[in-house]
Design a protein around this motif. Structure first.
Motif, PDB file in Angstrom:
ATOM      1  N   GLN A 292       0.788  -1.158   0.024  1.00 23.89           N
ATOM      2  CA  GLN A 292      -0.098  -0.034   0.111  1.00 23.89           C
ATOM      3  C   GLN A 292       0.908   1.275   0.047  1.00 23.89           C
ATOM      4  OE1 GLN A 292      -3.199  -0.339   2.446  1.00 23.89           O
ATOM      5  NE2 GLN A 292      -3.551   1.798   2.656  1.00 23.89           N
TER       6      GLN A 292
ATOM      7  N   ASN B 172     -21.133   2.636   7.997  1.00 23.63           N
ATOM      8  CA  ASN B 172     -20.322   2.749   6.734  1.00 23.63           C
ATOM      9  C   ASN B 172     -19.127   2.511   7.003  1.00 23.63           C
ATOM     10  OD1 ASN B 172     -22.492   3.080   4.871  1.00 23.63           O
ATOM     11  ND2 ASN B 172     -22.936   4.990   6.146  1.00 23.63           N
TER      12      ASN B 172
ATOM     13  N   PRO C 104      -6.304   3.539   6.879  1.00 21.95           N
ATOM     14  CA  PRO C 104      -5.526   4.245   7.938  1.00 21.95           C
ATOM     15  C   PRO C 104      -6.259   5.119   9.089  1.00 21.95           C
ATOM     16  CG  PRO C 104      -5.823   5.356   5.651  1.00 21.95           C
ATOM     17  CD  PRO C 104      -6.410   4.045   5.871  1.00 21.95           C
TER      18      PRO C 104
ATOM     19  N   SER D  87      -6.625  13.551   9.012  1.00 21.86           N
ATOM     20  CA  SER D  87      -7.198  13.789   7.752  1.00 21.86           C
ATOM     21  C   SER D  87      -7.835  14.907   7.902  1.00 21.86           C
ATOM     22  CB  SER D  87      -8.441  12.756   7.248  1.00 21.86           C
ATOM     23  OG  SER D  87      -7.807  11.366   7.483  1.00 21.86           O
TER      24      SER D  87
ATOM     25  N   ILE E 294     -11.255  13.685   3.647  1.00 24.23           N
ATOM     26  CA  ILE E 294     -12.145  12.985   3.842  1.00 24.23           C
ATOM     27  C   ILE E 294     -13.548  12.854   3.036  1.00 24.23           C
ATOM     28  CG2 ILE E 294     -13.924  12.157   5.806  1.00 24.23           C
ATOM     29  CD1 ILE E 294     -12.177  13.904   7.684  1.00 24.23           C
TER      30      ILE E 294
ATOM     31  N   MET F  96     -14.322   9.479   0.387  1.00 25.19           N
ATOM     32  CA  MET F  96     -15.618   9.101   0.285  1.00 25.19           C
ATOM     33  C   MET F  96     -16.004   8.960  -1.294  1.00 25.19           C
ATOM     34  SD  MET F  96     -17.830  10.238   3.535  1.00 25.19           S
ATOM     35  CE  MET F  96     -17.336  11.710   3.777  1.00 25.19           C
TER      36      MET F  96
ATOM     37  N   PRO G  28     -10.253   5.401  -2.518  1.00 25.23           N
ATOM     38  CA  PRO G  28      -8.884   4.852  -2.834  1.00 25.23           C
ATOM     39  C   PRO G  28      -8.811   3.435  -2.231  1.00 25.23           C
ATOM     40  CG  PRO G  28      -9.042   6.136  -0.846  1.00 25.23           C
ATOM     41  CD  PRO G  28     -10.204   6.376  -1.215  1.00 25.23           C
ATOM     42  N   GLN G  29      -8.088   2.946  -3.228  1.00 26.25           N
ATOM     43  CA  GLN G  29      -7.542   1.015  -3.012  1.00 26.25           C
ATOM     44  C   GLN G  29      -9.078   0.524  -2.497  1.00 26.25           C
ATOM     45  OE1 GLN G  29      -4.803  -0.287  -0.672  1.00 26.25           O
ATOM     46  NE2 GLN G  29      -3.376   0.340  -2.245  1.00 26.25           N
ATOM     47  N   GLN G  30      -8.788  -0.182  -1.412  1.00 27.00           N
ATOM     48  CA  GLN G  30      -9.923  -1.129  -0.939  1.00 27.00           C
ATOM     49  C   GLN G  30     -11.062  -0.329  -0.412  1.00 27.00           C
ATOM     50  OE1 GLN G  30      -7.438  -3.288  -1.865  1.00 27.00           O
ATOM     51  NE2 GLN G  30      -8.042  -4.822  -0.162  1.00 27.00           N
ATOM     52  N   MET G  31     -11.041   0.923  -0.363  1.00 28.08           N
ATOM     53  CA  MET G  31     -12.318   1.510   0.078  1.00 28.08           C
ATOM     54  C   MET G  31     -13.302   1.824  -1.125  1.00 28.08           C
ATOM     55  SD  MET G  31     -12.306   5.224   2.098  1.00 28.08           S
ATOM     56  CE  MET G  31     -13.610   6.280   1.939  1.00 28.08           C
ATOM     57  N   PRO G  32     -14.742   1.318  -0.546  1.00 30.00           N
ATOM     58  CA  PRO G  32     -15.590   1.561  -1.503  1.00 30.00           C
ATOM     59  C   PRO G  32     -15.691   2.931  -1.926  1.00 30.00           C
ATOM     60  CG  PRO G  32     -16.466   0.670   0.475  1.00 30.00           C
ATOM     61  CD  PRO G  32     -14.910   0.944   0.693  1.00 30.00           C
TER      62      PRO G  32
ATOM     63  N   LEU H 229     -24.289   8.091  -0.136  1.00 27.59           N
ATOM     64  CA  LEU H 229     -24.230   8.917   0.835  1.00 27.59           C
ATOM     65  C   LEU H 229     -24.230  10.416   0.371  1.00 27.59           C
ATOM     66  CD1 LEU H 229     -21.192   7.889   3.120  1.00 27.59           C
ATOM     67  CD2 LEU H 229     -23.707   7.578   3.618  1.00 27.59           C
TER      68      LEU H 229
ATOM     69  N   ILE I  16     -20.823  13.110   8.326  1.00 26.44           N
ATOM     70  CA  ILE I  16     -19.825  12.066   8.869  1.00 26.44           C
ATOM     71  C   ILE I  16     -18.463  12.887   9.123  1.00 26.44           C
ATOM     72  CG2 ILE I  16     -18.367  10.381   7.733  1.00 26.44           C
ATOM     73  CD1 ILE I  16     -20.668   9.093   6.486  1.00 26.44           C
TER      74      ILE I  16
ATOM     75  N   ILE J 294     -16.365  13.109  12.329  1.00 27.73           N
ATOM     76  CA  ILE J 294     -14.572  12.565  12.430  1.00 27.73           C
ATOM     77  C   ILE J 294     -14.146  13.875  13.059  1.00 27.73           C
ATOM     78  CG2 ILE J 294     -12.685  12.080  11.009  1.00 27.73           C
ATOM     79  CD1 ILE J 294     -14.635  10.634   9.169  1.00 27.73           C
TER      80      ILE J 294
HETATM   81  C1  HEC Z   1     -13.535  -1.812   3.057  1.00 27.61           C
HETATM   82  C2  HEC Z   1     -12.777  -1.004   4.026  1.00 27.61           C
HETATM   83  C3  HEC Z   1     -13.133   0.434   4.100  1.00 27.61           C
HETATM   84  C4  HEC Z   1     -14.366   1.008   4.457  1.00 27.61           C
HETATM   85  C5  HEC Z   1     -15.576   0.643   4.619  1.00 27.61           C
HETATM   86  C6  HEC Z   1     -13.970   2.665   4.442  1.00 27.61           C
HETATM   87  N1  HEC Z   1     -12.873   2.669   4.182  1.00 27.61           N
HETATM   88 FE1  HEC Z   1     -11.842   4.765   4.116  1.00 27.61          FE
HETATM   89  N2  HEC Z   1     -10.021   3.809   3.511  1.00 27.61           N
HETATM   90  C7  HEC Z   1     -10.083   2.432   3.494  1.00 27.61           C
HETATM   91  C8  HEC Z   1      -8.556   2.253   2.674  1.00 27.61           C
HETATM   92  C9  HEC Z   1      -8.027   0.877   2.552  1.00 27.61           C
HETATM   93  C10 HEC Z   1      -7.895   3.449   2.890  1.00 27.61           C
HETATM   94  C11 HEC Z   1      -6.480   3.726   2.345  1.00 27.61           C
HETATM   95  C12 HEC Z   1      -6.386   3.736   0.814  1.00 27.61           C
HETATM   96  C13 HEC Z   1      -5.072   4.054   0.456  1.00 27.61           C
HETATM   97  O1  HEC Z   1      -3.924   4.065   1.153  1.00 27.61           O
HETATM   98  O2  HEC Z   1      -4.924   4.275  -0.671  1.00 27.61           O
HETATM   99  C14 HEC Z   1      -8.890   4.433   3.354  1.00 27.61           C
HETATM  100  C15 HEC Z   1      -8.676   5.757   3.292  1.00 27.61           C
HETATM  101  C16 HEC Z   1      -9.481   6.544   3.887  1.00 27.61           C
HETATM  102  C17 HEC Z   1      -9.183   8.028   3.961  1.00 27.61           C
HETATM  103  C18 HEC Z   1      -7.910   8.808   3.750  1.00 27.61           C
HETATM  104  C19 HEC Z   1      -7.042   9.023   4.965  1.00 27.61           C
HETATM  105  C20 HEC Z   1      -5.912   9.809   4.931  1.00 27.61           C
HETATM  106  O3  HEC Z   1      -6.068  10.896   5.445  1.00 27.61           O
HETATM  107  O4  HEC Z   1      -4.838   9.480   4.425  1.00 27.61           O
HETATM  108  C21 HEC Z   1     -10.235   8.571   4.449  1.00 27.61           C
HETATM  109  C22 HEC Z   1     -10.549  10.118   5.184  1.00 27.61           C
HETATM  110  C23 HEC Z   1     -11.335   7.565   4.839  1.00 27.61           C
HETATM  111  N3  HEC Z   1     -10.811   6.428   4.177  1.00 27.61           N
HETATM  112  C24 HEC Z   1     -12.610   7.753   5.045  1.00 27.61           C
HETATM  113  C25 HEC Z   1     -13.641   6.839   5.362  1.00 27.61           C
HETATM  114  C26 HEC Z   1     -15.000   7.006   5.574  1.00 27.61           C
HETATM  115  C27 HEC Z   1     -15.575   8.580   6.047  1.00 27.61           C
HETATM  116  C28 HEC Z   1     -15.549   5.896   5.412  1.00 27.61           C
HETATM  117  C29 HEC Z   1     -16.954   5.638   5.843  1.00 27.61           C
HETATM  118  C30 HEC Z   1     -18.051   6.525   4.815  1.00 27.61           C
HETATM  119  C31 HEC Z   1     -14.691   4.992   4.776  1.00 27.61           C
HETATM  120  N4  HEC Z   1     -13.575   5.706   4.754  1.00 27.61           N
HETATM  121  C32 HEC Z   1     -14.914   3.534   4.639  1.00 27.61           C
HETATM  122  C33 HEC Z   1     -10.730   1.285   3.553  1.00 27.61           C
HETATM  123  C34 HEC Z   1     -12.166   1.525   3.850  1.00 27.61           C
END
Ligand code: HEC
Ligand code: HEC
Length: 279
Positions: free
Chosen positions: A107, A162, A183, A188, A193, A197, A201-205, A212, A220, A224
């Protein structure tokens, strides 16, 4: 001369002079400052040009000369195509220092940004010019400085539904399979943030505006930010009584615990004495 003098003597002369002065300054300003629409257009295309150059130097080795993805072989990491990722993805990736990526790994970590905000805007404008994609949200979309308690509470509920599965209930982050991680959100910024959403990014939906809505996202973020403020109650906050009340709590709980222990020891001693049959 006589007329000027009489005007000058007139009671409202001062006001008239002031109005004329303002008018003069106003029209001078209008003459000097170019038409905003025109200025915007040309600065926009300038920004795109600038971004294209920055991209060729700093990003094309992995993302391809025209952002079509790829990389130029020989130990270079291939980056995905950026056609259609939108300005929001670029602003997020470069603004959190993830891009330009420096080394391969499970990552790409967050780090200090390598570009100024102006350069980031140019890069974003360039990528946005290639194909439509999510735009950088306007400031009012993530301004939570006046968030109400209800909004924060609502944001908390949405966050638990979520986000906590990956980011932990307190936003501290957590491990994911294959050496990846979600992370901590404690550093953030509201803008990032929102963009995370929006772009997933990456695994995050991706949490699109259908999933939303903008108000949901804002609440949200408000939640935070409240968590972030809770974490460091010291700060310069004039309105934050965190340290005082925490100190008081610590003191009360501490003394309370001592009293309980003292009573317990006392009671145990009595019981021991009472129950032990005299030898
Ligand atoms: C399935 C897991 C998953 C869910 C559910 C998820 N995230 Fe993430 N999120 C991640 C991952 C993995 C990263 C890192 C991505 C990367 O490094 O490229 C991330 C990164 C982030 C970051 C960037 C942090 C930074 O400052 O570097 C933010 C902000 C964030 N998520 C907010 C949220 C919010 C708000 C929600 C709910 C609405 C959410 N995420 C739901 C997995 C998830
Ligand atoms: C060393 C190779 C490398 C360099 C240099 C690099 N990137 Fe990337 N980039 C990647 C990889 C690999 C990914 C996929 C990352 C991931 O999924 O975590 C990525 C992902 C991205 C994304 C996210 C795309 C999406 O679908 O949301 C953006 C935006 C991006 N890069 C922009 C840039 C910009 C702008 C630059 C130049 C300032 C840059 N990158 C430089 C390798 C690179």
């Amino acid at each position: 001369m006589a007329r000027i003098r009489s005007v000058r003597r007139h009671r409202s002369a001062g006001l008239v002079v002031l109005l004329f002065g303002l008018l003069a300054v106003g029209s001078a300003y209008a003459a000097v400052v170019p038409d905003p629409a025109v200025a915007d257009n040309s600065s926009q295309s300038q920004s795109i040009e600038e971004g294209k150059k920055l991209f060729a130097v700093g990003c094309s080795s992995c993302h391809g000369l025209n952002a079509e993805g790829g990389g130029n072989g020989e130990g270079e990491m291939a980056g995905p195509s950026l056609i259609g990722v939108g300005a929001a993805a670029v602003d997020f990736q470069v603004g959190t220092g993830r891009m330009p990526a420096t080394q391969p790994g499970a990552q790409i970590p967050r780090k200090a940004p390598a570009y100024t905000q102006e350069e980031i805007e140019a890069l974003s404008a360039y990528i946005a010019s290639l194909a439509p994609g999510p735009a950088v949200p306007p400031e009012e979309a993530y301004d939570v400085s006046n968030a109400t308690d209800e909004q924060i509470t609502r944001g908390g509920e949405l966050f638990r539904t979520n986000c906590t599965a990956c980011h932990n209930f307190a936003g501290r982050g957590g491990a994911l399979p294959n050496g990846r991680y979600a992370p901590s959100l404690m550093d953030s910024t509201p803008k990032h943030i929102y963009q995370a959403m929006l772009t997933g990014p990456q695994q995050m939906p991706v949490f699109s505006d259908q999933v939303l809505q903008p108000e949901d996202k804002r609440d949200i973020i408000a939640y935070i930010v409240a968590l972030q403020n809770e974490r460091d109650p010291g700060g310069f906050g004039l309105g934050r009584l965190g340290p005082v009340s925490e100190g008081l709590w610590g003191w009360l709980v501490g003394i309370g615990a001592l009293v309980v222990v003292a009573v317990w020891i006392g009671a145990k001693g009595m019981k021991a004495k009472g129950s032990k049959p005299p030898a």
